[in-house]
Design an enzyme around this catalytic site. Structure first.
Site, PDB file in Angstrom:
ATOM      1  N   ASP A   1       0.826  -1.213   0.000  1.00 26.37           N
ATOM      2  CA  ASP A   1       0.000   0.000   0.000  1.00 26.37           C
ATOM      3  C   ASP A   1       0.859   1.263   0.000  1.00 26.37           C
ATOM      4  O   ASP A   1       2.038   1.228   0.364  1.00 26.37           O
ATOM      5  CB  ASP A   1      -0.881   0.016   1.252  1.00 26.37           C
ATOM      6  CG  ASP A   1      -2.134  -0.825   1.065  1.00 26.37           C
ATOM      7  OD1 ASP A   1      -2.379  -1.283  -0.062  1.00 26.37           O
ATOM      8  OD2 ASP A   1      -2.857  -1.020   2.057  1.00 26.37           O
TER       9      ASP A   1
ATOM     10  N   LYS B   1      -3.918   2.883  -2.080  1.00 26.90           N
ATOM     11  CA  LYS B   1      -5.052   3.798  -2.286  1.00 26.90           C
ATOM     12  C   LYS B   1      -4.820   4.982  -1.397  1.00 26.90           C
ATOM     13  O   LYS B   1      -4.585   4.839  -0.220  1.00 26.90           O
ATOM     14  CB  LYS B   1      -6.355   3.155  -1.840  1.00 26.90           C
ATOM     15  CG  LYS B   1      -6.869   2.131  -2.773  1.00 26.90           C
ATOM     16  CD  LYS B   1      -8.239   1.692  -2.280  1.00 26.90           C
ATOM     17  CE  LYS B   1      -8.573   0.347  -2.852  1.00 26.90           C
ATOM     18  NZ  LYS B   1      -7.759  -0.703  -2.278  1.00 26.90           N
TER      19      LYS B   1
ATOM     20  N   MET C   1      -8.082   8.984   9.308  1.00 28.27           N
ATOM     21  CA  MET C   1      -8.625   9.540   8.062  1.00 28.27           C
ATOM     22  C   MET C   1      -9.627  10.667   8.334  1.00 28.27           C
ATOM     23  O   MET C   1     -10.627  10.788   7.628  1.00 28.27           O
ATOM     24  CB  MET C   1      -9.313   8.430   7.235  1.00 28.27           C
ATOM     25  CG  MET C   1      -8.373   7.331   6.804  1.00 28.27           C
ATOM     26  SD  MET C   1      -9.226   5.912   6.120  1.00 28.27           S
ATOM     27  CE  MET C   1      -9.775   5.067   7.591  1.00 28.27           C
TER      28      MET C   1
HETATM   29  C1  LIG Z   1      -6.536   3.483   5.603  1.00 28.63           C
HETATM   30  S1  LIG Z   1      -6.049   3.969   7.208  1.00 28.63           S
HETATM   31  C2  LIG Z   1      -4.923   2.692   7.573  1.00 28.63           C
HETATM   32  C3  LIG Z   1      -4.636   2.545   9.028  1.00 28.63           C
HETATM   33  C4  LIG Z   1      -3.612   1.463   9.322  1.00 28.63           C
HETATM   34  N1  LIG Z   1      -4.135   0.170   8.966  1.00 28.63           N
HETATM   35  C5  LIG Z   1      -3.131   1.458  10.764  1.00 28.63           C
HETATM   36  O1  LIG Z   1      -3.418   0.489  11.492  1.00 28.63           O
HETATM   37  O2  LIG Z   1      -2.472   2.405  11.169  1.00 28.63           O
HETATM   38  C6  LIG Z   1      -4.987   5.321   6.816  1.00 28.63           C
HETATM   39  C7  LIG Z   1      -5.003   6.379   7.909  1.00 28.63           C
HETATM   40  O3  LIG Z   1      -4.211   5.942   9.013  1.00 28.63           O
HETATM   41  C8  LIG Z   1      -3.588   7.055   9.600  1.00 28.63           C
HETATM   42  N2  LIG Z   1      -2.139   6.887   9.482  1.00 28.63           N
HETATM   43  C9  LIG Z   1      -1.486   5.856   8.920  1.00 28.63           C
HETATM   44  N3  LIG Z   1      -0.157   5.991   9.075  1.00 28.63           N
HETATM   45  C10 LIG Z   1       0.031   7.142   9.770  1.00 28.63           C
HETATM   46  C11 LIG Z   1       1.169   7.810  10.281  1.00 28.63           C
HETATM   47  N4  LIG Z   1       2.403   7.324  10.098  1.00 28.63           N
HETATM   48  N5  LIG Z   1       0.979   8.962  10.963  1.00 28.63           N
HETATM   49  C12 LIG Z   1      -0.257   9.455  11.177  1.00 28.63           C
HETATM   50  N6  LIG Z   1      -1.375   8.858  10.711  1.00 28.63           N
HETATM   51  C13 LIG Z   1      -1.237   7.714  10.031  1.00 28.63           C
HETATM   52  C14 LIG Z   1      -4.074   8.297   8.871  1.00 28.63           C
HETATM   53  O4  LIG Z   1      -5.239   8.755   9.528  1.00 28.63           O
HETATM   54  C15 LIG Z   1      -4.410   7.705   7.517  1.00 28.63           C
HETATM   55  O5  LIG Z   1      -5.316   8.512   6.815  1.00 28.63           O
END
Ligand SMILES: C[S@@+](CC[C@H](N)C(=O)[O-])C[C@H]1O[C@@H](n2cnc3c(N)ncnc32)[C@H](O)[C@@H]1O
Length: 259
Positions: free
Chosen positions: A43, A65, A180
């Site tokens: 991803d 995505k 998100m």
């Molecule tokens: C589709 S979700 C995936 C979440 C992921 N599966 C997790 O457990 O962290 C994507 C969202 O996770 C958050 N996110 C993921 N990585 C991040 C990071 N390194 N710092 C801050 N927010 C993050 C943001 O809100 C982003 O829009």
């Protein structure tokens, strides 16, 4: 036997959580699989140092995505994983954070099982815990927070999904962790306030958590929307709401170093 024989399935798909970005935060099991993989379908939010752990012999396919940028539709990704599992032994589906936390891991696993493909999950550290931790904010604390809610700020349209009950969350959870949520934050803040949270409730936004470019924005429900407009902070960010945010000023002095 009346059933037609199934094609032999040679491989297995591993749904691996890459963690939030710092390469020190992937599990030993996840790293070993990246080193053994024949194919890795990854991803967008998987960080470059984690991608660098993938075996040089592996085929690497980007299936990420990001909002408004769908490089591959979900069905195509599942089809690809099934196809690769029929021709390769170790297929890794690499996802940011944890595959089962807003990562569509459950949906993909279900589709793979229906497609007759062996599949296993390797959990990862989710951004909603790690990004706050690197910002000096524990999501629970005996003095300030006995409950935590992980919630999406970006609800899918067109398909049945349970709606987020912001009012119930405002009343029932000491800490609220929103994934998100940045694009819809002004409506979310309104709904939380309508649910009973006061405008001086602390909120933190943490962008690129656990990575060298991590940035934090600290405010209150009353100020945050204007602060976002001024600073232009964007995705990917975690929003964190509750009294625990006040610990940022004390605990962020001792922040973890990225590997
Ligand atoms: C589709 S979700 C995936 C979440 C992921 N599966 C997790 O457990 O962290 C994507 C969202 O996770 C958050 N996110 C993921 N990585 C991040 C990071 N390194 N710092 C801050 N927010 C993050 C943001 O809100 C982003 O829009």
């Amino acid at each position: 036997m009346t059933n037609s024989p199934r094609q032999p399935c040679l491989g297995k798909v591993y749904l691996v959580g890459a963690g939030p970005g710092d390469p020190g935060l992937i599990t030993l099991k996840g790293k070993a699989l990246l080193e053994q993989a024949d194919v890795v379908v990854y991803d967008t939010l998987v960080s470059p140092p984690i991608l660098a752990m993938i075996s040089e012999h592996a085929e690497k396919i980007h299936a990420g995505k990001r909002r408004g940028r769908h490089s591959k539709l979900q069905q195509e990704t599942t089809r690809l994983l099934i196809e690769k599992a029929y021709t390769h032994a170790v297929v890794v589906r690499l996802k940011g954070g944890d595959p089962f936390i807003f990562g569509r891991g459950g949906e993909e696993m279900e589709d793979l099982i229906q497609g007759g493909v062996p599949v296993e999950v390797v959990p990862g550290i989710t951004a909603g815990v790690a990004a706050p931790a690197y910002g000096g904010i524990p999501v629970t604390h005996r003095d300030y927070s006995s409950s935590v809610t992980f919630v999406t700020g970006h609800e899918a349209v067109g398909k049945y999904r349970p709606q987020v009950n912001w009012s119930a969350i405002a009343q029932g959870s000491d800490t609220i962790v929103i994934y998100m949520g940045i694009h819809n934050l002004s409506q979310i803040v309104e709904r939380l306030q309508a649910g009973g949270l006061s405008s001086d409730t602390p909120i933190a936004l943490i962008r690129w958590g656990t990575q060298p470019e991590q940035t934090e924005l600290i405010g209150t429900l009353g100020t945050i929307v204007e602060q976002i407009q001024k600073t232009q902070i964007g995705a990917p960010a975690i929003a964190l709401i509750g009294q625990i945010v006040n610990l940022h000023s004390i605990l962020s002095h001792s922040r973890p170093s990225c590997l």
